[in-house]
Design a protein around this motif. Sequence first.
Motif, mmCIF file in Angstrom:
data_model
loop_
_atom_site.group_PDB
_atom_site.id
_atom_site.type_symbol
_atom_site.label_atom_id
_atom_site.label_comp_id
_atom_site.label_asym_id
_atom_site.label_seq_id
_atom_site.Cartn_x
_atom_site.Cartn_y
_atom_site.Cartn_z
ATOM 1 N N LYS A 66 -37.119 -3.556 9.252
ATOM 2 C CA LYS A 66 -35.780 -4.116 9.325
ATOM 3 C C LYS A 66 -35.664 -5.345 8.427
ATOM 4 O O LYS A 66 -36.620 -6.089 8.233
ATOM 5 C CB LYS A 66 -35.448 -4.505 10.765
ATOM 6 C CG LYS A 66 -35.385 -3.327 11.724
ATOM 7 C CD LYS A 66 -35.027 -3.799 13.121
ATOM 8 C CE LYS A 66 -34.959 -2.636 14.093
ATOM 9 N NZ LYS A 66 -34.629 -3.085 15.474
ATOM 10 N N LYS A 67 -34.476 -5.554 7.911
ATOM 11 C CA LYS A 67 -34.223 -6.729 7.087
ATOM 12 C C LYS A 67 -34.095 -7.950 7.986
ATOM 13 O O LYS A 67 -33.428 -7.900 9.018
ATOM 14 C CB LYS A 67 -32.935 -6.531 6.284
ATOM 15 C CG LYS A 67 -32.671 -7.639 5.279
ATOM 16 C CD LYS A 67 -31.423 -7.341 4.463
ATOM 17 C CE LYS A 67 -31.165 -8.457 3.458
ATOM 18 N NZ LYS A 67 -29.955 -8.194 2.644
ATOM 19 N N LYS A 69 -32.990 -11.534 9.624
ATOM 20 C CA LYS A 69 -31.697 -12.183 9.766
ATOM 21 C C LYS A 69 -31.681 -13.503 9.003
ATOM 22 O O LYS A 69 -32.714 -14.020 8.598
ATOM 23 C CB LYS A 69 -31.404 -12.433 11.246
ATOM 24 C CG LYS A 69 -31.330 -11.171 12.091
ATOM 25 C CD LYS A 69 -31.064 -11.523 13.541
ATOM 26 C CE LYS A 69 -30.995 -10.268 14.401
ATOM 27 N NZ LYS A 69 -30.756 -10.594 15.834
ATOM 28 N N THR A 70 -30.486 -14.023 8.819
ATOM 29 C CA THR A 70 -30.346 -15.334 8.194
ATOM 30 C C THR A 70 -30.973 -16.395 9.090
ATOM 31 O O THR A 70 -30.771 -16.393 10.305
ATOM 32 C CB THR A 70 -28.862 -15.655 7.959
ATOM 33 O OG1 THR A 70 -28.306 -14.669 7.081
ATOM 34 C CG2 THR A 70 -28.692 -17.031 7.341
ATOM 35 N N HIS A 71 -31.747 -17.284 8.495
ATOM 36 C CA HIS A 71 -32.398 -18.341 9.268
ATOM 37 C C HIS A 71 -31.448 -19.523 9.406
ATOM 38 O O HIS A 71 -30.907 -20.021 8.415
ATOM 39 C CB HIS A 71 -33.685 -18.792 8.573
ATOM 40 C CG HIS A 71 -34.453 -19.818 9.350
ATOM 41 N ND1 HIS A 71 -35.255 -19.493 10.419
ATOM 42 C CD2 HIS A 71 -34.529 -21.169 9.214
ATOM 43 C CE1 HIS A 71 -35.801 -20.591 10.908
ATOM 44 N NE2 HIS A 71 -35.376 -21.624 10.199
ATOM 45 N N ARG A 77 -27.516 -22.366 6.994
ATOM 46 C CA ARG A 77 -28.056 -21.014 6.952
ATOM 47 C C ARG A 77 -28.830 -20.787 5.657
ATOM 48 O O ARG A 77 -28.394 -21.177 4.581
ATOM 49 C CB ARG A 77 -26.927 -19.988 7.073
ATOM 50 C CG ARG A 77 -26.160 -20.068 8.394
ATOM 51 C CD ARG A 77 -25.114 -18.983 8.484
ATOM 52 N NE ARG A 77 -24.389 -19.035 9.747
ATOM 53 C CZ ARG A 77 -23.477 -18.145 10.127
ATOM 54 N NH1 ARG A 77 -23.173 -17.129 9.314
ATOM 55 N NH2 ARG A 77 -22.870 -18.261 11.291
ATOM 56 N N LYS A 79 -30.525 -17.597 3.622
ATOM 57 C CA LYS A 79 -30.585 -16.143 3.560
ATOM 58 C C LYS A 79 -32.007 -15.671 3.249
ATOM 59 O O LYS A 79 -32.808 -16.422 2.694
ATOM 60 C CB LYS A 79 -29.620 -15.626 2.488
ATOM 61 C CG LYS A 79 -28.158 -15.915 2.773
ATOM 62 C CD LYS A 79 -27.275 -15.371 1.666
ATOM 63 C CE LYS A 79 -25.803 -15.665 1.936
ATOM 64 N NZ LYS A 79 -24.932 -15.154 0.847
#
Length: 226
Positions: A66-67, A69-71, A77, A79
């Motif tokens: 899975k890709k 998520k944005t941190h 944020r 990416k």
Amino acid sequence: MTLGFKDPEIPHVKWRYILTSGKKKSKASKKPSTKVSNQLPRSRRVKVEKALEKKENPLGSLKSNKKPKTHRFARTRTKPGEMRTIRFPLLETSMGDPWPIRVTVIHGAKPGPVITLLGAVHGDELVGPIALTHLLGSSFSGFDKPLDPNSLAGTIRIVPVLNLPGYRMRSRYFPDGRDLNRESPGTETGNTTSRVANRIFQNIISGSDYVIDLHTAARGRTNLPQ
């Protein structure tokens, strides 16, 4: 007190008697357990162990396709595949210096654990800031480098100087004379060091799967290999 018992080895003697004192034997005193200066109190150790039991193994996400998520950190944020430096104030104040520290987020393109590296929790311990600043240099961080976010699995957060006011004063302690390393997790309504420790714990420590805290000898101190 007189104690009587049969002696099978001497049949013609029905009883043998031993005269003993009426004092009870004192129990052997327990030797005090060896304590380490930085040993966690039992109550805190139990809480840490319970928290670790509930936490899922972050390394399990390395096998995921899975890709990530944005941190999110400090309302900012980052990416996947990006590297960003964020200014995080140690204090929320409308007057005076909020002591903004630099937190560099290297957010990998693949999912994985969040690892936080800290330097200068004690402001006069300078090897940590030097090492982490070097780690953020062009030799290690960036495209096609060891810390290339495009090939990284997980997130690395680097804080070269955590105790900014102590670092500026070349002091181990905070301006109020307290040790930041002894105040964690702190409280929201405590003294200055305690409030800063709580803010660090809530925003930096709690969001990490692993924390590497770099310490070294300072002026007047000697650290020997263990």
